[in-house]
Design a protein around this motif. Structure first.
Motif, short mmCIF file in Angstrom:
data_model
loop_
_atom_site.label_atom_id
_atom_site.label_comp_id
_atom_site.label_asym_id
_atom_site.label_seq_id
_atom_site.Cartn_x
_atom_site.Cartn_y
_atom_site.Cartn_z
N THR A 35 45.04 24.78 31.74
CA THR A 35 44.81 25.16 33.14
C THR A 35 43.45 25.80 33.37
OG1 THR A 35 45.84 27.32 32.80
CG2 THR A 35 47.26 25.52 33.56
N GLY A 36 42.73 26.11 32.31
CA GLY A 36 41.47 26.82 32.47
C GLY A 36 40.50 26.48 31.37
N ASP A 37 39.67 27.47 31.00
CA ASP A 37 38.61 27.21 30.04
C ASP A 37 38.93 27.65 28.61
OD1 ASP A 37 38.49 29.92 30.38
OD2 ASP A 37 36.48 29.96 31.24
N GLY A 38 40.12 28.16 28.38
CA GLY A 38 40.55 28.48 27.03
C GLY A 38 40.06 29.80 26.48
N ASP A 39 39.55 30.67 27.34
CA ASP A 39 39.02 31.94 26.85
C ASP A 39 39.94 33.14 27.08
OD1 ASP A 39 38.77 32.23 29.59
OD2 ASP A 39 36.73 33.02 29.52
N HIS A 40 41.11 32.90 27.64
CA HIS A 40 42.00 34.01 27.99
C HIS A 40 42.40 34.83 26.76
CE1 HIS A 40 44.69 36.30 30.50
NE2 HIS A 40 45.66 36.12 29.61
N TRP A 41 42.80 34.17 25.68
CA TRP A 41 43.22 34.92 24.50
C TRP A 41 42.09 35.79 23.97
CZ3 TRP A 41 41.44 35.50 19.58
CH2 TRP A 41 42.25 36.27 18.74
N SER A 42 40.90 35.22 23.84
CA SER A 42 39.80 36.00 23.26
C SER A 42 39.47 37.20 24.14
CB SER A 42 38.56 35.14 23.00
OG SER A 42 38.06 34.61 24.21
N ASN A 43 39.51 37.03 25.46
CA ASN A 43 39.23 38.15 26.36
C ASN A 43 40.30 39.24 26.26
OD1 ASN A 43 36.81 37.25 27.52
ND2 ASN A 43 37.91 35.95 28.95
N ILE A 44 41.56 38.85 26.34
CA ILE A 44 42.65 39.82 26.27
C ILE A 44 42.68 40.48 24.90
CG2 ILE A 44 45.18 40.05 26.28
CD1 ILE A 44 43.93 39.84 29.06
N ASN A 45 42.47 39.70 23.85
CA ASN A 45 42.47 40.25 22.50
C ASN A 45 41.38 41.31 22.34
OD1 ASN A 45 43.59 40.07 19.69
ND2 ASN A 45 41.45 39.58 19.27
N MET A 46 40.18 41.02 22.86
CA MET A 46 39.09 42.01 22.78
C MET A 46 39.47 43.31 23.49
SD MET A 46 35.38 40.16 23.13
CE MET A 46 35.75 39.39 24.70
N GLY A 47 40.08 43.19 24.66
CA GLY A 47 40.48 44.37 25.41
C GLY A 47 41.52 45.20 24.68
N PHE A 48 42.55 44.54 24.18
CA PHE A 48 43.60 45.28 23.46
C PHE A 48 43.09 45.82 22.13
CE2 PHE A 48 46.36 43.84 26.71
CZ PHE A 48 47.47 44.66 26.68
N GLU A 49 42.20 45.08 21.48
CA GLU A 49 41.59 45.57 20.24
C GLU A 49 40.83 46.89 20.51
OE1 GLU A 49 39.81 43.05 16.77
OE2 GLU A 49 38.31 43.23 18.36
N LYS A 50 40.10 46.93 21.60
CA LYS A 50 39.37 48.15 21.97
C LYS A 50 40.35 49.29 22.27
CE LYS A 50 35.75 50.60 23.14
NZ LYS A 50 34.87 51.14 22.11
N LEU A 51 41.44 48.99 22.96
CA LEU A 51 42.44 50.03 23.24
C LEU A 51 43.02 50.59 21.95
CD1 LEU A 51 44.30 48.42 26.27
CD2 LEU A 51 42.71 50.36 26.32
N VAL A 52 43.31 49.71 20.99
CA VAL A 52 43.86 50.17 19.71
C VAL A 52 42.83 51.03 18.97
CG1 VAL A 52 44.67 49.37 17.44
CG2 VAL A 52 45.57 48.33 19.52
N GLN A 53 41.56 50.66 19.06
CA GLN A 53 40.50 51.47 18.44
C GLN A 53 40.43 52.85 19.06
OE1 GLN A 53 36.98 49.09 18.96
NE2 GLN A 53 37.56 47.64 17.36
N GLU A 54 40.74 52.95 20.35
CA GLU A 54 40.68 54.21 21.09
C GLU A 54 42.02 54.96 21.09
OE1 GLU A 54 38.07 55.61 22.91
OE2 GLU A 54 36.71 54.12 22.10
#
Length: 173
Positions: A35-54
């Motif tokens: 349905t899109g450009d296939g970047d949703h996982w990488s974007n969400i993963n980066m955000g949650f990865e940052k939250l886990v780091q914090e």
């Protein structure tokens, strides 16, 4: 005392959600490619990865401040519309419970409602639209509360354990 959700509890949820997101890269990417450009996982993963780091820092905040910080992190780290939508949801949630140290059942429901309204407003979607916002809105209004009640999450002494078990049991196929 009843149900109380602390900033530390919420970060445990974030950490478990991150594990599920991280484990399902291929599946989420394939869905997004349809349905899109296939970047949703990488974007969400980066955000949650940052939250886990914090996580250690975020756990020390009040729940309202933690939700605000999560919103700011999501807006700054997650690309595409997801960062703005998810970040706006958390900022709206923080405003709803401003000054609260913990969340009870009522406040948790208020937070979820504020998040939904923020996503719909920011995404300029309405219920019934064929968007993820419309689907989530329908689920929230009709099924989520029923699911939480049936799982015994809203009416037991230790609902956090049930929430964590529910997250851990999610099978994405």
């Amino acid at each position: 005392m009843g149900f109380q959700l602390t900033a530390s509890d919420y970060m445990e949820y974030i950490e478990r959600a991150y594990q599920k997101i991280h484990e399902n890269q291929d599946y989420v990417t394939q869905l997004d490619l349809a349905t899109g450009d296939g970047d949703h996982w990488s974007n969400i993963n980066m955000g949650f990865e940052k939250l886990v780091q914090e996580a250690d820092r975020l756990k020390t905040l009040s729940i309202s401040e933690e939700l605000k910080e999560i919103g700011k992190i999501m807006m700054s780290v997650i690309g595409g519309s997801s960062g703005v939508l998810d970040g706006s949801a958390y900022l709206a949630a923080a405003k709803t419970v401003s000054g609260k140290e913990t969340l009870g059942r009522k406040e948790l429901l208020d937070v979820l409602e504020a998040m939904l309204e923020a996503i719909i407003s920011r995404g300029q979607a309405q219920e019934g639209f064929k968007t993820i916002n419309g689907a989530f809105s329908n689920y929230w209004r009709n099924a989520l509360m029923s699911d939480l009640n049936q799982a015994g999450i809203l009416n037991q002494k230790n609902p956090k354990v049930k929430i964590y078990n529910l997250i851990d049991s999610v099978k994405i196929q």
